[in-house]
Design a protein around this motif. Structure first.
Motif, PDB file in Angstrom:
ATOM      1  N   ALA A  15      34.016   6.869 -39.187  1.00 39.78           N
ATOM      2  CA  ALA A  15      34.860   5.687 -39.344  1.00 39.78           C
ATOM      3  C   ALA A  15      35.702   5.776 -40.613  1.00 39.78           C
ATOM      4  O   ALA A  15      36.889   5.430 -40.616  1.00 39.78           O
ATOM      5  CB  ALA A  15      33.990   4.429 -39.371  1.00 39.78           C
ATOM      6  N   THR A  39      25.368   1.937 -45.725  1.00 39.56           N
ATOM      7  CA  THR A  39      24.352   2.330 -44.747  1.00 39.56           C
ATOM      8  C   THR A  39      22.976   2.128 -45.376  1.00 39.56           C
ATOM      9  O   THR A  39      22.791   2.356 -46.582  1.00 39.56           O
ATOM     10  CB  THR A  39      24.495   3.792 -44.303  1.00 39.56           C
ATOM     11  OG1 THR A  39      24.099   4.659 -45.369  1.00 39.56           O
ATOM     12  CG2 THR A  39      25.918   4.103 -43.872  1.00 39.56           C
ATOM     13  N   VAL A  75      31.187  -3.886 -44.592  1.00 35.32           N
ATOM     14  CA  VAL A  75      30.528  -3.585 -43.319  1.00 35.32           C
ATOM     15  C   VAL A  75      29.220  -2.886 -43.642  1.00 35.32           C
ATOM     16  O   VAL A  75      29.220  -1.843 -44.315  1.00 35.32           O
ATOM     17  CB  VAL A  75      31.398  -2.683 -42.416  1.00 35.32           C
ATOM     18  CG1 VAL A  75      30.662  -2.363 -41.122  1.00 35.32           C
ATOM     19  CG2 VAL A  75      32.734  -3.353 -42.114  1.00 35.32           C
ATOM     20  N   ARG A 128      36.615  -4.413 -37.615  1.00 36.28           N
ATOM     21  CA  ARG A 128      36.204  -5.258 -38.736  1.00 36.28           C
ATOM     22  C   ARG A 128      36.851  -4.789 -40.042  1.00 36.28           C
ATOM     23  O   ARG A 128      37.229  -5.596 -40.885  1.00 36.28           O
ATOM     24  CB  ARG A 128      34.684  -5.233 -38.876  1.00 36.28           C
ATOM     25  CG  ARG A 128      33.974  -5.996 -37.774  1.00 36.28           C
ATOM     26  CD  ARG A 128      34.124  -7.485 -37.978  1.00 36.28           C
ATOM     27  NE  ARG A 128      33.493  -8.225 -36.891  1.00 36.28           N
ATOM     28  CZ  ARG A 128      33.338  -9.546 -36.896  1.00 36.28           C
ATOM     29  NH1 ARG A 128      33.778 -10.255 -37.916  1.00 36.28           N
ATOM     30  NH2 ARG A 128      32.782 -10.156 -35.870  1.00 36.28           N
ATOM     31  N   ALA A 129      36.975  -3.474 -40.197  1.00 33.39           N
ATOM     32  CA  ALA A 129      37.527  -2.930 -41.432  1.00 33.39           C
ATOM     33  C   ALA A 129      38.989  -3.307 -41.602  1.00 33.39           C
ATOM     34  O   ALA A 129      39.458  -3.520 -42.733  1.00 33.39           O
ATOM     35  CB  ALA A 129      37.372  -1.416 -41.430  1.00 33.39           C
ATOM     36  N   GLU A 189      30.235   1.063 -31.266  1.00 36.76           N
ATOM     37  CA  GLU A 189      29.969   0.768 -32.669  1.00 36.76           C
ATOM     38  C   GLU A 189      31.133   1.206 -33.559  1.00 36.76           C
ATOM     39  O   GLU A 189      31.510   0.505 -34.503  1.00 36.76           O
ATOM     40  CB  GLU A 189      28.676   1.459 -33.114  1.00 36.76           C
ATOM     41  CG  GLU A 189      27.410   0.929 -32.451  1.00 36.76           C
ATOM     42  CD  GLU A 189      27.083   1.614 -31.134  1.00 36.76           C
ATOM     43  OE1 GLU A 189      27.961   2.351 -30.634  1.00 36.76           O
ATOM     44  OE2 GLU A 189      25.967   1.415 -30.619  1.00 36.76           O
ATOM     45  N   MET A 237      31.683   0.170 -47.184  1.00 38.60           N
ATOM     46  CA  MET A 237      30.836   0.479 -46.030  1.00 38.60           C
ATOM     47  C   MET A 237      29.480   0.922 -46.551  1.00 38.60           C
ATOM     48  O   MET A 237      29.389   1.869 -47.332  1.00 38.60           O
ATOM     49  CB  MET A 237      31.480   1.578 -45.174  1.00 38.60           C
ATOM     50  CG  MET A 237      32.893   1.221 -44.714  1.00 38.60           C
ATOM     51  SD  MET A 237      33.739   2.601 -43.930  1.00 38.60           S
ATOM     52  CE  MET A 237      32.886   2.639 -42.358  1.00 38.60           C
ATOM     53  N   ILE A 251      25.875  -1.098 -42.168  1.00 38.08           N
ATOM     54  CA  ILE A 251      25.316  -0.462 -40.965  1.00 38.08           C
ATOM     55  C   ILE A 251      23.860  -0.108 -41.242  1.00 38.08           C
ATOM     56  O   ILE A 251      23.567   0.630 -42.207  1.00 38.08           O
ATOM     57  CB  ILE A 251      26.104   0.808 -40.583  1.00 38.08           C
ATOM     58  CG1 ILE A 251      27.557   0.463 -40.269  1.00 38.08           C
ATOM     59  CG2 ILE A 251      25.471   1.488 -39.384  1.00 38.08           C
ATOM     60  CD1 ILE A 251      28.496   0.786 -41.385  1.00 38.08           C
ATOM     61  N   THR A 282      29.369   6.380 -39.992  1.00 37.39           N
ATOM     62  CA  THR A 282      30.154   5.776 -41.066  1.00 37.39           C
ATOM     63  C   THR A 282      31.175   6.766 -41.622  1.00 37.39           C
ATOM     64  O   THR A 282      32.320   6.383 -41.935  1.00 37.39           O
ATOM     65  CB  THR A 282      29.222   5.281 -42.182  1.00 37.39           C
ATOM     66  OG1 THR A 282      28.196   4.461 -41.610  1.00 37.39           O
ATOM     67  CG2 THR A 282      29.975   4.460 -43.210  1.00 37.39           C
ATOM     68  N   GLU A 292      33.882  -1.250 -33.239  1.00 39.69           N
ATOM     69  CA  GLU A 292      33.572  -2.487 -33.955  1.00 39.69           C
ATOM     70  C   GLU A 292      33.803  -2.323 -35.458  1.00 39.69           C
ATOM     71  O   GLU A 292      34.358  -3.212 -36.116  1.00 39.69           O
ATOM     72  CB  GLU A 292      32.117  -2.893 -33.685  1.00 39.69           C
ATOM     73  CG  GLU A 292      31.702  -4.197 -34.339  1.00 39.69           C
ATOM     74  CD  GLU A 292      30.289  -4.624 -33.994  1.00 39.69           C
ATOM     75  OE1 GLU A 292      29.735  -5.443 -34.741  1.00 39.69           O
ATOM     76  OE2 GLU A 292      29.745  -4.124 -32.980  1.00 39.69           O
ATOM     77  N   ILE A 293      33.397  -1.181 -36.010  1.00 34.71           N
ATOM     78  CA  ILE A 293      33.588  -0.936 -37.443  1.00 34.71           C
ATOM     79  C   ILE A 293      35.073  -0.909 -37.776  1.00 34.71           C
ATOM     80  O   ILE A 293      35.525  -1.527 -38.755  1.00 34.71           O
ATOM     81  CB  ILE A 293      32.917   0.385 -37.865  1.00 34.71           C
ATOM     82  CG1 ILE A 293      31.392   0.263 -37.753  1.00 34.71           C
ATOM     83  CG2 ILE A 293      33.300   0.750 -39.294  1.00 34.71           C
ATOM     84  CD1 ILE A 293      30.655   1.578 -37.947  1.00 34.71           C
ATOM     85  N   LEU A 316      25.870  -4.465 -38.760  1.00 36.46           N
ATOM     86  CA  LEU A 316      25.806  -3.770 -37.478  1.00 36.46           C
ATOM     87  C   LEU A 316      24.534  -2.948 -37.447  1.00 36.46           C
ATOM     88  O   LEU A 316      24.325  -2.076 -38.295  1.00 36.46           O
ATOM     89  CB  LEU A 316      27.026  -2.854 -37.316  1.00 36.46           C
ATOM     90  CG  LEU A 316      27.037  -1.913 -36.106  1.00 36.46           C
ATOM     91  CD1 LEU A 316      27.075  -2.707 -34.809  1.00 36.46           C
ATOM     92  CD2 LEU A 316      28.216  -0.961 -36.180  1.00 36.46           C
TER      93      LEU A 316
END
Length: 994
Positions: free
Chosen positions: A314, A409, A297, A285-286, A278, A407, A299, A311, A281-282, A423
């Protein structure tokens, strides 16, 4: 395969089945294109001693996988003694990884380092976690270890090439993680030392060497290798050879004039663990170039799944890419006792973080949004919006600059947040849970109790919050063992209380998600949590809620969006154990009538569908009115045999749980009738343990009801289970009680069935006249009642009795009548048995051509899902017939097939009979030693079971084999024993099998 085993087709994840299916498939995929013998698949499927039915279960698993995988017959190919997988290019990530790794090696050898790095990045991105995580078994674990070694070789090459191209400081974080995971790999340690040294952190680089040396001495009693030692010495003397290969600028990007570079991110927890896929992937994508506009993104995940920690990790990793600021704000969408932060307040906080004074910040939303967008214009800014309740809380805060990253959440899936990459976080894998516990408790403490650690992770549902609370409690109580903590969590009524420390609580976290639902959603959640487990589909949900399946699906999707349920496959949902515990904790008794009605609807639904499926799969089955109203709601399609079988296979575990649910809630009548339907399915598949357990449950429920009619039927089914399992003494008692009760209540059909069962038991015990009397009564009564299905079954038993008695003409007559009845019923699971009986009788009469015709038809009915004992008997009898027709090679081929099936797990009764049959055939082939061994095994089984006819034939076979091997004394002893047994049963010498 590069992670937990997953199969995908057309963008949809495939449901591969249970543990055995996944392990068998994994073993085949580890070596694509090569034939894997069944014994090796057995070794892969079972970590411990495999069951007697293991080979049969492997074949069933392959057959099941062929049904589940589109075009499965072309993917999973039977080849000689085993199976192989045939895959096209791009269908398996393992093959793709190997191909990319080879390309990278080729590029590196040609000094195309940048290309090699790019290819290796693609190769490593294929890994979603530890290879085949959770599959287990020594065979798969050994292969997984080898593949992990190849991954680490690629990682080391990848990092080494990046070091060669001048990267240093940006590699330290990744290198530390890899060194923590693989502390004994000297190459990784050396790369970390070099990266630290080139980042002007010489002291830390030397500390890494000291740690490595101490670890090697403690663990292995050795010193570091020559290369690592030389690197250490070069660092000590600051060797010029360690300098960056090319000039690399490490100066930060200039800060825009007039604005500082604020950072309000929370701290990054030092013991963060797991979520590698994960996180990757973040990050990808970022940093992925966009087509314009802010990158987003989102989550989402259930409370406690670690969204914020992931997060934040990341965001810190991405800090250098956003030099104009890294801002964080908690929107408090799911915060206990606090109101969510509105857009006006949130924008004010963000503008102040950028250094704007209060007097410059407008009071209204429109003004603040305009100022916010002007303030971030032309900037590279990272914005973390934590704990958002919904999309409406996020939209006003979004920048419009292409250089910005947002980002978000949330516990809810923000599917309407346009342009966002979403995600969803699931619970952690077993490997990730173990890693988290090792990080928080210490690797040594976890390694000292591996079984307890695994159980603790399971009881915590692999939920990061639950694991952190449990390990925090253990950390504060050094005298507590992991097993002690697991024992405390095992009590479901206290589990959520145990998972609480300070202000952190799993129950409180789940309660916030629950309270975010409206009252209708909360009521539906409580009702759906009554489901017994094993997976709930939209039809069962509709029945529980008393509504249409489409509405049931809408409710499940709503709960899925807030992560109160999971969706392992399309159309199928389930609750995590901790969520179920929470739901049951909401129960205060006030909704007892509502809950009882929901359970009754669910049981009525399962009873109605199983009844319909049984009518399709078992034509001619006696229909007995249950007195329970049918389900008025929409039902799944079970109109065809394939659809009915697939539904039964999919719902098998749920149905067994539903029987227990009925008992638990006092619905004994539903328990009896549902168990009856499920028993037909279990018996057809040869699942004898489940068959027995459900039969006993039904008998106990019928006794509690005091309903003799139900008791008679339930005892009759238990009598069949005892026969299948070789428990003759108990079986006779059960069948006699069932007959007595059936006669008392006037149930002639059940009484006739019991007569047939008693005839079966008496024939196995060698009491042929008694058996004949029972069977004649059974057949007469079944014919009078028009029960063709039951009559066919009794005729097969009668044919077997006559064959054992040496009365082959009567055996053939009974078998022919049974075959004819089965053909009239179109589908009948006794058809194969009837053809085998006809083959036996014709063999005894010397009518080999008719016997071969019967066996040819019988072999067409031998499918992969058939019980292995009946297939083995078909092949053994085919071998005998072929030998008598002069086809010796064909006979040997059938012997091999029979042996393979009998080893894969037949019932003890059929195993004894087949081994005697094969022993006799091998004796005629001149293989007297193998014959002796098979007859010995048959005798041991027959004596233990009191299976008198086969005990006699085992003795006779032992006598013939011993005589052929020159052991006259042993042969005489066996002859005498055989004669005594045959005489006691009244079997004349001329009537015995040749």
């Amino acid at each position: 395969m590069l992670g937990p085993l997953e199969g995908w087709s057309g963008g949809e994840r495939l449901r591969l089945g249970g543990t055995i299916q996944e392990r068998v498939l994994a073993a085949l995929l580890l070596d694509p294109g090569r034939v894997i013998p069944v014994p090796r698949l057995v070794a892969a499927a079972w970590a411990e001693e495999p069951p007697a039915t293991s080979s049969h279960q492997v074949r069933k698993a392959v057959a099941d996988l062929r049904r589940r995988i589109p075009g499965g017959g072309e993917v999973l190919v039977t080849d000689g003694p085993g199976y192989r997988v045939e895959l096209a290019a791009g269908q398996l990530d393992l093959i793709e990884f190997h191909s990319l790794a080879a390309q990278a090696r080729e590029a590196a050898a040609a000094h195309r380092d940048t290309e090699a790095i790019s290819v290796l990045r693609d190769a490593l991105a294929l890994w979603r976690g530890p290879v085949l995580a959770g599959e287990g078994g020594p065979v798969i674990e050994a292969a997984a270890t080898a593949l992990e070694e190849r991954r680490m070789a690629a990682v080391e090459q990848f990092l080494g090439l990046r070091l060669d191209l001048g990267e240093a400081a940006e590699l330290v974080g990744d290198l530390r993680e890899f060194v923590t995971q693989h502390p004994l790999r000297e190459t990784l340690r050396g790369q970390l030392m070099l990266a630290l040294y080139r980042s002007e952190r010489q002291a830390e680089a030397l500390e890494e060497y000291a740690r490595m040396r101490e670890l090697l001495v403690e663990e292995l009693g050795i010193d570091p290798g020559a290369r690592l030692t030389k690197l250490y010495e070069d660092i000590l003397r600051e060797s010029p050879q360690l300098a960056l290969p090319r000039a690399v600028s490490t100066a930060p990007a200039p800060v825009p004039a007039g604005m500082e570079s604020p950072c309000t991110l929370p701290y990054d927890v030092s013991d963060f663990s797991g979520r590698e896929r994960e996180l990757r992937e973040i990050l990808e994508r970022a940093l992925q170039p966009g087509s314009g506009g802010t990158r987003i993104v989102a989550i989402d995940g259930m409370g406690g799944s670690g969204k914020t920690s992931l997060t934040v990790r990341a965001a810190h990793r991405l800090a250098d890419a956003f030099p104009d600021g890294r801002l964080h704000i908690d929107l408090r969408g799911y915060s206990p006792g606090q109101q969510p932060v509105g857009p006006v307040s949130a924008l004010g906080t963000l503008l102040r973080a950028l250094g704007l004074p209060d007097e410059r910040i407008p009071d209204d939303l429109v003004g603040r949004r305009a100022l916010w967008r002007r303030a971030v214009s032309g900037k590279r800014l990272l914005l973390m919006l934590d704990n958002a309740a919904d999309t409406a809380a996020v939209r006003p805060l979004l920048p419009t600059e292409p250089g910005c990253l947002v980002m978000v959440t949330s516990r809810a899936r923000l599917i309407d947040l346009d342009g966002a990459h979403c995600l969803s976080l699931e619970v952690m894998t077993a490997e990730e849970s173990h890693s988290l516990m090792a990080q928080t408790l210490g690797a040594e403490r976890v390694a000292a109790e591996p079984a307890a650690a695994a159980e603790l992770a399971r009881l915590c549902d692999h939920l990061p919050l639950a694991l952190r609370i449990a390990t925090a409690r253990l950390g504060n109580r050094p005298r507590w063992t992991l097993q002690y903590m697991a024992d405390r969590l095992r009590d479901e009524t206290r589990r959520l209380d145990e998972l609480s420390i300070g202000e952190r609580s799993v129950a409180a976290t789940l309660r916030l998600s629950y309270q975010a639902l409206d009252e209708e959603g909360r009521a539906a959640f409580r009702t759906l949590a009554l489901h017994p487990g094993g997976g709930i589909d939209v039809y069962a949900a509709g029945a529980l809620l008393g509504t249409r399946p489409r509405h049931g699906e809408d409710v499940l999707e709503l709960l899925l969006d807030v992560h109160l349920v999971e969706q392992p496959e399309i159309g199928r949902y389930g609750f995590h154990d901790l969520v179920i515990s929470f739901a049951r904790g909401l129960y205060d008794g006030s909704e007892r009538p509502v809950d009882a009605a929901a359970v009754e609807r669910l049981l009525g639904y399962y009873l109605t569908v199983t009844e319909a499926a049984c009518r399709v799969l078992f034509p001619g089955r006696r229909r007995i009115p249950s007195g329970i109203p049918g389900c008025p709601y929409e039902l799944p399609d079970v109109a065809s045999p394939d659809a009915a079988r697939e539904w039964f296979a999919r719902e098998q575990n749920t149905l067994l749980s539903a029987v227990r649910l009925a008992v638990r809630h006092g619905y004994d009548r539903q328990a009896v009738w549902l168990a009856r339907n499920v028993l037909f399915h279990l018996n057809a598949l040869g699942l004898l343990d489940e068959f027995e357990d459900s039969a006993r449950t039904a008998v106990a429920a019928a006794r509690r009801l005091g309903d003799d009619a139900l008791l008679a039927v339930s005892l009759a089914n238990l009598g069949v289970a005892c026969w299948e399992l070789g428990r003759f003494d108990e079986g006779v008692d059960v069948a006699e009680e069932s007959r007595e009760v059936a006669v008392r209540v006037g149930d002639r059909a059940t009484a006739a069935h019991c007569e047939g069962t008693l005839g079966l038991y008496k024939s196995l015990l060698g009491r042929f006249p008694d058996a004949l009397a029972h069977l004649e009564r059974a057949i007469t009564q079944e014919r009078d009642l028009g029960l063709s299905r039951s009559e066919a079954e009794s005729l097969t038993v009668l044919s077997t009795l006559y064959e054992q008695w040496g009365r082959y003409r009567e055996a053939a007559e009974a078998a022919r009548r049974a075959v004819e009845l089965c053909r009239q019923l179109v589908r009948h699971d006794s058809a194969l048995v009837a053809l085998i009986d006809l083959g036996f009788a014709c063999l005894g009469l010397g009518a080999y051509t008719e016997a071969e015709a019967a066996m040819t038809e019988a072999r067409t009915l031998c499918k992969d899902e058939r019980e292995p004992g009946i297939v083995a008997m078909t092949m053994a009898l085919s071998a005998d017939v072929a030998l008598n027709l002069g086809a010796a090679e064909e006979s040997r081929a059938y012997v091999g097939q029979a042996l393979e099936r009998i080893r894969s797990g037949a019932s003890p009764l059929r195993s004894a009979k087949v081994k005697n049959m094969l022993g006799r055939v091998l004796h005629q082939h001149g293989d007297h030693g193998a014959a002796l061994d098979l007859h010995s095994q048959a005798e041991e089984l027959a004596v233990r079971l009191h299976y008198r006819p086969e005990e006699a034939y085992a003795r006779l076979g032992l006598a013939r084999a011993a005589e052929a091997l020159g052991d006259e004394q042993e042969a005489a002893a066996h002859h005498a024993a055989a004669e005594k047994l045959f005489a006691s049963m009244g079997v004349p010498a001329e009537g015995r099998r040749r």
